[in-house]
Every structure is written in structure tokens, then in C-alpha cells.
Design an enzyme around this catalytic site. Structure first.
Site, PDB file in Angstrom:
ATOM      1  N   GLU A   1       0.818  -1.215   0.000  1.00 61.34           N
ATOM      2  CA  GLU A   1       0.000   0.000   0.000  1.00 61.34           C
ATOM      3  C   GLU A   1       0.855   1.270   0.000  1.00 61.34           C
ATOM      4  O   GLU A   1       1.296   1.729   1.048  1.00 61.34           O
ATOM      5  CB  GLU A   1      -0.937   0.019   1.225  1.00 61.34           C
ATOM      6  CG  GLU A   1      -1.815   1.265   1.261  1.00 61.34           C
ATOM      7  CD  GLU A   1      -2.748   1.326   2.473  1.00 61.34           C
ATOM      8  OE1 GLU A   1      -2.695   0.440   3.329  1.00 61.34           O
ATOM      9  OE2 GLU A   1      -3.530   2.285   2.540  1.00 61.34           O
TER      10      GLU A   1
ATOM     11  N   LYS B   1      -2.445  -1.917  -3.235  1.00 58.90           N
ATOM     12  CA  LYS B   1      -3.517  -1.091  -2.651  1.00 58.90           C
ATOM     13  C   LYS B   1      -3.132   0.375  -2.821  1.00 58.90           C
ATOM     14  O   LYS B   1      -2.507   0.976  -1.955  1.00 58.90           O
ATOM     15  CB  LYS B   1      -3.695  -1.448  -1.172  1.00 58.90           C
ATOM     16  CG  LYS B   1      -4.686  -0.581  -0.435  1.00 58.90           C
ATOM     17  CD  LYS B   1      -5.122  -1.187   0.879  1.00 58.90           C
ATOM     18  CE  LYS B   1      -6.009  -0.212   1.628  1.00 58.90           C
ATOM     19  NZ  LYS B   1      -6.735  -0.824   2.729  1.00 58.90           N
TER      20      LYS B   1
HETATM   21  P1  13P Z   1      -9.342   4.042   3.897  1.00 58.10           P
HETATM   22  O1  13P Z   1     -10.164   3.321   2.869  1.00 58.10           O
HETATM   23  O2  13P Z   1     -10.151   4.674   5.000  1.00 58.10           O
HETATM   24  O3  13P Z   1      -8.324   4.958   3.275  1.00 58.10           O
HETATM   25  O4  13P Z   1      -8.533   2.935   4.680  1.00 58.10           O
HETATM   26  C1  13P Z   1      -7.852   1.991   3.979  1.00 58.10           C
HETATM   27  C2  13P Z   1      -6.633   1.620   4.689  1.00 58.10           C
HETATM   28  O5  13P Z   1      -6.443   0.483   5.009  1.00 58.10           O
HETATM   29  C3  13P Z   1      -5.649   2.662   4.972  1.00 58.10           C
HETATM   30  O6  13P Z   1      -4.448   2.053   5.345  1.00 58.10           O
END
Ligand code: 13P
Length: 353
Positions: free
Chosen positions: A178, A220
Site C-alpha cells: 500500500e 492497494k
Molecule cells: P481508507 O479506505 O479509510 O483509506 O482505509 C484503507 C486503509 O487500510 C488505509 O491504510
């Protein structure tokens, strides 16, 4: 089972048409902030009650293939003694775990940060696996300013993500990678495009250097959007078009799934943007899905308010958002569906674990 078979089985269970991932992995300070907004104290019992509510929502697995949990949640149990990861897997939802330990300033790269938690990661992953987790998530964070992210910020964060992903795969855990480019600021959508492109090029170079097998990971990312305070707002079509263009440029076809974060978009915006991307994606090589935290949970928290008598209303709110994002996976969502009573579905009874 070999490690590859194990990784493939998890990917197959996570990347499913019409489904996405629920991010319920808020750290202690973040869940305290979310609870404070509804005047609920962040006690262990309240956190357990809330996460149990999410996981026992009847019918959730129709649209949710995996759930990302927080360290504490893996060890929590429902009233009848089942662990929360067992509740998830018993309902056909793969449990995962957030393994990063948050960020600190990156020295000599003013304004940039870097995420901690690599020390002892292999040992922690082995424990999490024993508790039922089959995949992991690690978040690096990038702010946009005239000077950020800096080149050293981009390479350092990419290196950390790649080291994390390689460690996960060596232990049979699927890594969710991510790189979150934050929404804060008044930058244009084109500036965001440029940053996401640079960040993702660096991430995939680092993943290659560390021999991470792209077939056994999920990305992500953030969508390409203008900053929260930008004067020019973008339509779902512009967001979808630019996000798809960046993904095509920077994400190899071997990656099975791109699960977007919501990053502060409203629930409706996050669903509409995902929907438009799927409607426009044509023969994209990866599945375009969601791994939303706030965009799935905000209406749930509002409906719950920490009161047991609101449990059913809160679960209905989660089922509705999951269902609408499930439709967005096919490009079949429309704003009209927000109002349809049928969105509340027939699965609105309180589920038992
Ligand atoms: P959000 O969809 O609220 O951005 O959260 C996703 C997430 O896992 C952030 O690390």
C-alpha cells in the site's frame, strides 16, 4: 502445501469477481478517533463489540472476500468463545493483518515520512499466521507539496515496501503493498497523477530488486484525484480515466488485483469512482477492486453509536455499502441504488458467529 500453493490459494480466495476487501485494521489511536466522533470510548470491550458486529454481518461474504484486522483483534473472541479470525474464515472471509507500525519523519527528507516495523517482522508474521491470518498489509504514506515526496522519500519507501513484501512471501503470507498518496492539499489532479506514477514506478522497481513474485501480491493504491482543497473538482470519469492511465503505465500485468483505498473520499464517491473505472477498464489485466476502510465503515459507525440496540441498523449499513461496492466491481452501480430499499437486502438479520 508448498509456499507457492499456499500463496496461490490465498490470492484465489481474495481476488473474486464482485468482491473486495474490508479494511478494519485501524490502529489504537485511529479507532479512538473514529469512536470519539460518535462519543464512544475506545475500550477493549467496545473495540471487540464493534469488530464483532462487522464480521457477523449476515451475507457479508457475498461481497467481501477478505478482512484486514489489527493485532489486538486477532486475539479477541466473541461471547461464545470463537476468535474473530475464526469468525471471519467460518463465514468465507479470509482474515489478514496490518503489520506496519506507523510512520516517523524521514530524516533529511523534510516533509516525507517512512513506516517502521521491519525489525522482527518475520517472527510477528509467524505468530499472526498461527492466529489465522493469511495475508498482510503494509502502508507507506506520501504527502503532496511543491517539494514532496522527495526523490529520497520515494526510493526509501519503495525499498521498505519491497522488503516487507519479500518477507511475507517467504512465509506464505500474501502481501498487500500500500503506497498511499494522501488527499490533503490543494494540488491539481495532474500533480497527483505525476506523484502516483513516480511512486509506483519506484515501488515496482524495488519489488523486482527484491524478487517479489508479482503473481502473489495485491496492490492497494490511491486513486488519482485532486487535493481535498483544490479549487477544481474532478468528475468520476476524469478520476477513472487518469487512474487507469497511471495503473496501465506502472502496474505489471502479472499483479492479479488492484484494491483501491478510499483515503477520505465519501462512501458514495469511492463507490462511484470504482464503478466508473470498471465500466471503462476494457480488458485491463488486473481486477479493479476495493480495500476500503472509511468508505465502508463510516455509515456503520454513524448507525451504531456504540449502542447494542443499533446493532442491526449498523449491520444493514455495512451490508448496503458492501453490496454497492460489489456492484461497482462490475460497473453496475448507479447513484439511484443508494436510495433503493432493496439495497438493505434480505440479509438484514443479526448474524450469529
Ligand atoms: P481508507 O479506505 O479509510 O483509506 O482505509 C484503507 C486503509 O487500510 C488505509 O491504510
Amino acid at each position: 502445501m508448498t509456499i507457492k500453493t499456499e500463496l496461490q490459494a490465498t490470492i484465489t480466495a481474495l481476488v473474486v469477481a464482485g468482491k473486495g476487501i474490508l479494511a478494519a485494521d485501524e490502529s489504537a489511536p485511529t479507532i479512538a478517533k473514529r469512536f470519539k466522533a460518535i462519543n464512544v470510548e475506545s475500550t477493549e470491550a467496545n473495540r471487540c463489540a464493534y469488530r464483532s458486529l462487522l464480521l457477523t454481518t449476515s451475507g457479508l461474504s457475498e461481497f467481501i472476500s477478505g478482512v484486514i484486522l489489527f493485532d489486538e483483534t486477532l486475539g479477541q473472541k466473541t461471547v461464545d468463545g470463537k476468535s474473530l479470525p475464526e469468525v471471519a474464515s467460518g463465514r468465507g472471509i479470509v482474515p489478514g493483518i496490518k503489520v506496519d507500525k506507523g510512520f516517523v519523519p524521514l530524516v533529511n527528507a523534510q516533509g516525507d515520512v517512512v513506516t517502521q516495523g521491519l525489525d522482527g517482522l518475520a517472527e510477528r508474521l509467524a505468530i499472526y499466521k498461527g492466529q489465522g491470518a493469511r495475508f498482510a498489509k503494509w502502508r507507506e504514506v506520501y504527502s503532496i507539496s511543491p517539494h514532496n515526496p522527495t526523490p529520497v522519500g520515494i526510493t526509501t519507501n519503495a525499498e521498505v515496501l519491497a522488503r516487507y513484501a519479500a518477507i511475507c512471501q517467504s512465509l506464505g503470507m500474501v502481501p498487500i503493498v500500500e503506497p498511499e498518496v494522501l488527499l490533503d492539499g490543494s494540488h491539481s489532479i495532474d500533480h497527483c497523477f505525476e506523484v502516483v506514477e513516480n511512486v509506483q514506478y519506484a515501488v515496482f522497481q524495488a519489488l523486482h530488486r527484491h524478487q517479489v513474485e508479482l503473481e502473489y501480491m495485491l496492490l492497494k493504491p490511491s486513486m488519482v484525484v485532486p487535493g481535498k482543497e483544490a479549487p477544481h473538482r474532478a468528475s468520476a470519469e476524469e478520476i477513472a480515466e487518469k487512474t487507469l492511465a497511471v495503473m496501465r503505465r506502472s502496474v505489471p500485468a502479472a499483479v492479479p488485483g488492484i484494491n483501491f483505498l478510499s483515503g477520505g473520499q465519501t462512501p458514495e464517491e469511492a463507490t462511484a469512482n470504482l464503478n466508473t473505472m470498471n465500466a471503462m477498464a476494457g480488458n485491463a489485466p488486473w481486477q479493479l477492486s476495493f480495500s476500503y476502510g472509511r468508505a465502508l465503515q463510516q455509515p456503520v459507525l454513524e448507525a451504531w453509536q456504540g449502542r447494542p440496540e443499533n446493532l442491526q441498523a449498523a449491520q444493514k449499513a455495512l451490508y448496503k455499502r458492501a453490496r454497492l461496492n460489489g456492484a461497482a466491481r462490475y460497473g453496475n452501480y448507479s447513484a439511484r441504488m443508494e436510495l433503493e430499499a432493496q439495497c438493505l437486502g434480505t440479509h438484514n438479520t443479526v448474524g450469529q458467529p
